[in-house]
Design a protein around this motif. Structure first.
Motif, PDB file in Angstrom:
ATOM      1  N   SER A  88       0.870  -1.168   0.000  1.00 44.31           N
ATOM      2  CA  SER A  88       0.000   0.000   0.000  1.00 44.31           C
ATOM      3  C   SER A  88       0.906   1.215   0.000  1.00 44.31           C
ATOM      4  O   SER A  88       1.635   1.458   0.958  1.00 44.31           O
ATOM      5  CB  SER A  88      -0.898  -0.001   1.235  1.00 44.31           C
ATOM      6  OG  SER A  88      -1.575   1.217   1.338  1.00 44.31           O
ATOM      7  N   GLY A 100      -0.751  -4.915   0.760  1.00 44.82           N
ATOM      8  CA  GLY A 100      -2.103  -5.265   0.358  1.00 44.82           C
ATOM      9  C   GLY A 100      -2.239  -6.729   0.001  1.00 44.82           C
ATOM     10  O   GLY A 100      -3.215  -7.380   0.353  1.00 44.82           O
ATOM     11  N   SER A 143      -2.405  -7.853   4.370  1.00 43.91           N
ATOM     12  CA  SER A 143      -3.857  -7.999   4.268  1.00 43.91           C
ATOM     13  C   SER A 143      -4.274  -9.320   3.643  1.00 43.91           C
ATOM     14  O   SER A 143      -5.267  -9.914   4.043  1.00 43.91           O
ATOM     15  CB  SER A 143      -4.453  -6.851   3.452  1.00 43.91           C
ATOM     16  OG  SER A 143      -4.206  -5.630   4.075  1.00 43.91           O
TER      17      SER A 143
END
Length: 167
Positions: A88, A100, A143
């Motif tokens: 990110s 991400g 993530s």
């Protein structure tokens, strides 16, 4: 007087751009070596990386391997055809790194069970230096991790010693 100042600022700007461009070019040309040496300091000398490519929105590592030494037909403990890391970009302006997504394309893992029943370590990190690290660790948040077309082998030396068949 004003033309001399303009000329000085113009030359300074040009030299700054050339220096920055040269540093970026050198860093990109040596990116694979730099990343591989950093990863080896963490994971040990058995690790190798074929190629590292940096794009504006991702970093790609090709042919990531951890070698295996010992009996048996297996040459690697870990082999990944490609690792794609998508950070990110906004997190770079904060005090943590948010990733991400990490994509592992065609990973292979060998799980080896020693004759005494313990798992053989995949990585053997080098001996830690006695000097404390001067920089604080950067917190990392991941993530999503995606694995595409992976395989796993289990080598059980314990089962073979007891007259049973290993996996």
């Amino acid at each position: 007087m004003k033309s001399g100042l303009r000329r000085y600022l113009g030359i300074s700007l040009l030299l700054g751009c050339l220096t920055t461009g040269g540093a970026v070019w050198w860093g990109y040309a040596h990116l694979t070596t730099l990343v591989q040496s950093r990863l080896r300091s963490i994971a040990g000398d058995e690790l190798s990386v074929g190629k590292v490519t940096a794009r504006w929105n991702r970093v790609e590592l090709d042919q990531v391997k951890i070698a295996r030494h010992g009996a048996g037909p297996f040459r690697e403990r870990l082999a990944i055809e490609r690792v794609v890391i998508r950070p990110s970009l906004w997190s770079l302006f904060s005090r943590h790194l948010a990733i991400g997504e990490i994509v592992l394309e065609k990973p292979y893992l060998l799980v080896e069970i020693a004759p005494d029943g313990t798992l053989v370590k995949i990585i053997h990190p080098p001996k830690a230096s006695s000097a404390p690290s001067s920089s604080a660790a950067l917190p990392i948040q991941v993530s999503d991790i995606r694995i595409e077309d992976g395989s796993l082998d289990i080598l059980d030396w314990q089962a073979g010693r007891k007259g049973r068949m290993g996996l």
